[in-house]
Design a protein around this motif. Structure first.
Motif, PDB file in Angstrom:
ATOM      1  N   GLU A  39       0.767  -1.134  -0.224  1.00  0.00           N
ATOM      2  CA  GLU A  39      -0.064   0.019  -0.051  1.00  0.00           C
ATOM      3  C   GLU A  39       1.094   1.312  -0.016  1.00  0.00           C
ATOM      4  O   GLU A  39       0.407   2.161  -0.440  1.00  0.00           O
ATOM      5  N   GLN A  40       1.952   1.226   0.815  1.00  0.00           N
ATOM      6  CA  GLN A  40       2.859   2.322   0.897  1.00  0.00           C
ATOM      7  C   GLN A  40       3.556   2.705  -0.636  1.00  0.00           C
ATOM      8  O   GLN A  40       3.619   3.720  -0.868  1.00  0.00           O
ATOM      9  N   LYS A  41       3.959   1.373  -0.955  1.00  0.00           N
ATOM     10  CA  LYS A  41       4.566   1.599  -2.527  1.00  0.00           C
ATOM     11  C   LYS A  41       3.605   1.889  -3.332  1.00  0.00           C
ATOM     12  O   LYS A  41       3.941   2.659  -4.351  1.00  0.00           O
ATOM     13  N   HIS A  42       2.502   1.406  -3.390  1.00  0.00           N
ATOM     14  CA  HIS A  42       1.288   1.920  -4.322  1.00  0.00           C
ATOM     15  C   HIS A  42       0.879   3.506  -4.268  1.00  0.00           C
ATOM     16  O   HIS A  42       0.978   4.038  -5.100  1.00  0.00           O
ATOM     17  N   ASP A  43       0.962   3.996  -2.955  1.00  0.00           N
ATOM     18  CA  ASP A  43       0.619   5.355  -2.699  1.00  0.00           C
ATOM     19  C   ASP A  43       2.102   6.352  -3.073  1.00  0.00           C
ATOM     20  O   ASP A  43       1.665   7.333  -3.825  1.00  0.00           O
ATOM     21  N   ALA A  44       3.125   5.662  -3.057  1.00  0.00           N
ATOM     22  CA  ALA A  44       4.324   6.383  -3.639  1.00  0.00           C
ATOM     23  C   ALA A  44       4.396   6.520  -5.204  1.00  0.00           C
ATOM     24  O   ALA A  44       4.506   7.509  -5.847  1.00  0.00           O
ATOM     25  N   LEU A  45       3.689   5.355  -5.641  1.00  0.00           N
ATOM     26  CA  LEU A  45       3.639   5.205  -7.325  1.00  0.00           C
ATOM     27  C   LEU A  45       2.624   6.145  -7.650  1.00  0.00           C
ATOM     28  O   LEU A  45       2.833   6.943  -8.787  1.00  0.00           O
TER      29      LEU A  45
END
Length: 83
Positions: A39-45
């Protein structure tokens, strides 16, 4: 004797279920941690994608302005050359 055998059997089942429950809890926590990371990676992307979109939009607008100015400068340069 029979009751003792059943008790031993039930104790074995109880230990197996308890062990399986502990394993499930450990795996659940691992998966939950992985989901949070994703989720954090998704938000960053998503944030990066938005930044790229905004930056590209600004560059496109700048390019359009330069394109309009180019025509004027080109005409002025030809006029100066003709003189």
């Amino acid at each position: 004797m029979r009751d003792k055998s059943r008790l031993t059997e039930k104790e074995s089942i109880k230990l197996t279920i308890t062990r399986n429950l502990d394993c499930n809890l450990i795996r659940y926590k691992e998966v939950e941690s992985e989901v949070k990371w994703v989720e954090q990676k998704h938000d960053a992307l998503l944030a990066e994608r938005e930044g790229i979109f905004i930056s590209s939009k600004k560059m496109k607008m700048e390019l359009e302005v330069v394109g309009k100015e180019w025509i004027e400068y080109e005409a002025n340069a030809k006029a100066a050359e003709a003189e």
